[in-house]
Every structure is written in C-alpha cells, then in structure tokens.
Design a protein around this motif. Sequence first.
Motif, short mmCIF file in Angstrom:
data_model
loop_
_atom_site.label_atom_id
_atom_site.label_comp_id
_atom_site.label_asym_id
_atom_site.label_seq_id
_atom_site.Cartn_x
_atom_site.Cartn_y
_atom_site.Cartn_z
N ASP A 88 1.03 6.54 1.23
CA ASP A 88 0.79 5.13 1.84
C ASP A 88 -0.89 5.01 2.39
OD1 ASP A 88 0.44 5.99 4.60
OD2 ASP A 88 2.52 6.12 4.82
N SER A 89 -1.14 3.69 2.60
CA SER A 89 -2.47 3.43 2.93
C SER A 89 -2.27 2.37 4.15
CB SER A 89 -3.59 2.82 2.05
OG SER A 89 -4.69 2.29 2.63
N PRO A 90 -2.35 3.10 5.39
CA PRO A 90 -2.14 2.11 6.61
C PRO A 90 -3.32 1.26 6.80
CG PRO A 90 -2.12 4.57 7.27
CD PRO A 90 -2.55 4.32 5.92
N SER A 91 -4.47 1.47 6.45
CA SER A 91 -5.70 0.42 6.69
C SER A 91 -6.77 0.73 5.61
CB SER A 91 -6.34 0.85 8.03
OG SER A 91 -7.39 0.18 8.53
N ALA A 92 -7.35 -0.64 5.50
CA ALA A 92 -8.83 -0.43 4.78
C ALA A 92 -9.75 -1.47 5.39
CB ALA A 92 -8.45 -1.11 3.14
N SER A 93 -10.84 -0.84 5.73
CA SER A 93 -11.86 -1.82 6.50
C SER A 93 -13.22 -1.20 6.35
CB SER A 93 -11.50 -1.76 7.96
OG SER A 93 -11.42 -0.40 8.64
N GLY A 94 -14.36 -2.11 6.47
CA GLY A 94 -15.55 -1.34 6.28
C GLY A 94 -16.07 -0.84 5.26
N PRO A 149 0.79 -1.11 -0.03
CA PRO A 149 -0.01 -0.03 0.04
C PRO A 149 0.74 1.31 -0.11
CG PRO A 149 0.20 -0.81 2.03
CD PRO A 149 0.71 -1.95 1.51
N HIS A 150 1.83 1.47 -0.92
CA HIS A 150 2.74 2.63 -1.09
C HIS A 150 2.52 3.00 -2.44
CE1 HIS A 150 4.18 0.75 2.20
NE2 HIS A 150 4.33 1.75 2.83
N LYS A 151 2.68 4.13 -2.89
CA LYS A 151 2.62 5.07 -4.10
C LYS A 151 3.37 6.14 -4.17
CE LYS A 151 -0.84 4.80 -6.93
NZ LYS A 151 -2.02 5.12 -7.79
N GLN A 152 4.10 6.51 -5.15
CA GLN A 152 4.89 7.61 -5.55
C GLN A 152 4.48 8.26 -6.97
OE1 GLN A 152 8.98 6.52 -4.72
NE2 GLN A 152 8.82 7.59 -2.61
N SER A 153 4.43 9.60 -6.80
CA SER A 153 4.23 10.34 -8.02
C SER A 153 4.87 11.60 -8.05
CB SER A 153 2.90 10.54 -8.83
OG SER A 153 2.10 9.29 -8.60
#
Length: 285
Positions: free
Chosen positions: A249-255, A175-179
Amino acid sequence: MLDVTKRLVELLDLSPIGDDHFQGDSEDLGFPNVFGGQVLGQALMAASRTVEDRLCHSLHAYFLRPGNHSMPIDYEVQRVRDGGSFSVRRVIARQDGKEILTGSMSFQVDEQGFDHQFDMPDAPEPEALESEKALGKKLAEQMPEKLRDNLTRERPIEIRPVNPIHPLHPEKRSPHKQSWFRAQGPLPDDPVLHRCLLTYASDFHFLSTAMNPHGVTFMSKKLQVASLDHAIWFHRDFRMDEWLLYDKDSPSASGGRGFNRGNFYNREGVLVASTTQEALIRQRS
C-alpha cells in the motif's frame, strides 16, 4: 533449478577482492540503469559474508546514483559492531569509484520471544492468476519494439500480479497492490540466499503502488521515477521457491515523492517479511 534462476543465484554469489571487499557482476533487465533490487541483494550478500551464525533481521539502504549495468559493482563492508546478540554492518556499493548505494544491515542470533502478526489479507490463489511473462506476451504487439523482449523474457522470479494495470492505458485506482512471488525451480537450503533473493525481488512492483491513485505508470510521458531508499525487516523463516504474497500500500505521496509499504506472507498466512520504500515520482513540464 532453471538456468535463468541459476544465473540469478550466481549473480548474488560475489567474488572476494580483499578484506571485507567483494565484487558482483551486473545484469541488464532492459531498464536504463541497474535494477535496484540487484544492488540491494548483492549488498546483503556482501554483509552476510562477514557474519557467522547470525541472520539478517533488518536492512536500510539509500540509492545515491543510478548504476551502470555494463560495469561490475564493488562492495565495501564495514564491521560496525559485534555484540552478544546482534551484529551491525555498513555496506558501500561503488562503480567507477563513485558510491551508488549505502546501507546498514543488522544480524541477530536465533532467539525466541513474544509472537504476533497481522492476519494475511484476502487474495486470489496464484494458480488462478496469469504470470507477468504471460501478460507480457499479450501486450507485446501494443508496446514499443525496444520493450518487447523485456516483456517476454524468461524470469528467475515468477510474478503473478493481482488485477494488473495496463501500462499504456492506466486508470486511477486505490493505493494498493498485490502480487504472488516465487523463484523458478528448487533452491538450496541456505537461509542467507533466500533472504538475498527476497531482497532482490522486493523491488519489483513496489514503487508503482504510489502511482495507482494518479493513473500513471512507468510508460507515462514526462514522468521521472527512481527509488530513493529501501528497508526490509525479516520476521520469520521462509523459502523463495515457494509462493509468497506481496501485499503493498501507499499511505502518502507529496513533494514529488511516493511512500510505499509491503508485507510478504507465505501460503499458510505467516508474515515473513515487511518492506518500506520512498521513491521519486516527479512530473516534468
């Protein structure tokens, strides 16, 4: 300034329609609804028009309804407070009498104080990367015809993604990206405009960070995606006509929601702004 950039600057240049009320046009970027970054950038411009000698240091907004890019947007600014150092404004964006965004912005006088920051992460130089437009031209023949013009259009904000994902054949990633981001062509020396342009651009390539671990993109079937909120903190001065690294970055996905964070660094490694966003990422049966 290139014509396409000039049009974006004009899009952010709102028209006054009453006391602390402004109106802005909408642009069609090929999305079903108004691009969220446009509404954010215009809302910040509206609030900035009611503040003197103070620049925005933080913005917090909620997307309430999808915007219609065939209609203008009205912005109502409410003067919440003007203190000795800070001013707070509330902004409500409406179309057809309905609220599509509500947000609060805080402005501060220029002030010195403690200073520290995270180090800039490693990233390839922008000159070593292809632009989003160049990548779009390579993919155009593989995409549905209705999307080809959008992939190859001229862009006021040049984006050069690091290790881009194929929109039709995504693989699972961390869950990481750069631009790298910059406006096309030189801009006026107006710090308010540069903040509004970064606000506009900060909604590109952000939400999809939470999709990386799941091997899906905006092109995936049975996926409902929408930004729910957006926040920005401006730390230091910057220019949008110079390269900025957007590290996410995306530390979490839920719900059915994905949470994203981002940092903007200039080429000297100075952290100039930070962002957060929560988005709806819902799989339909």
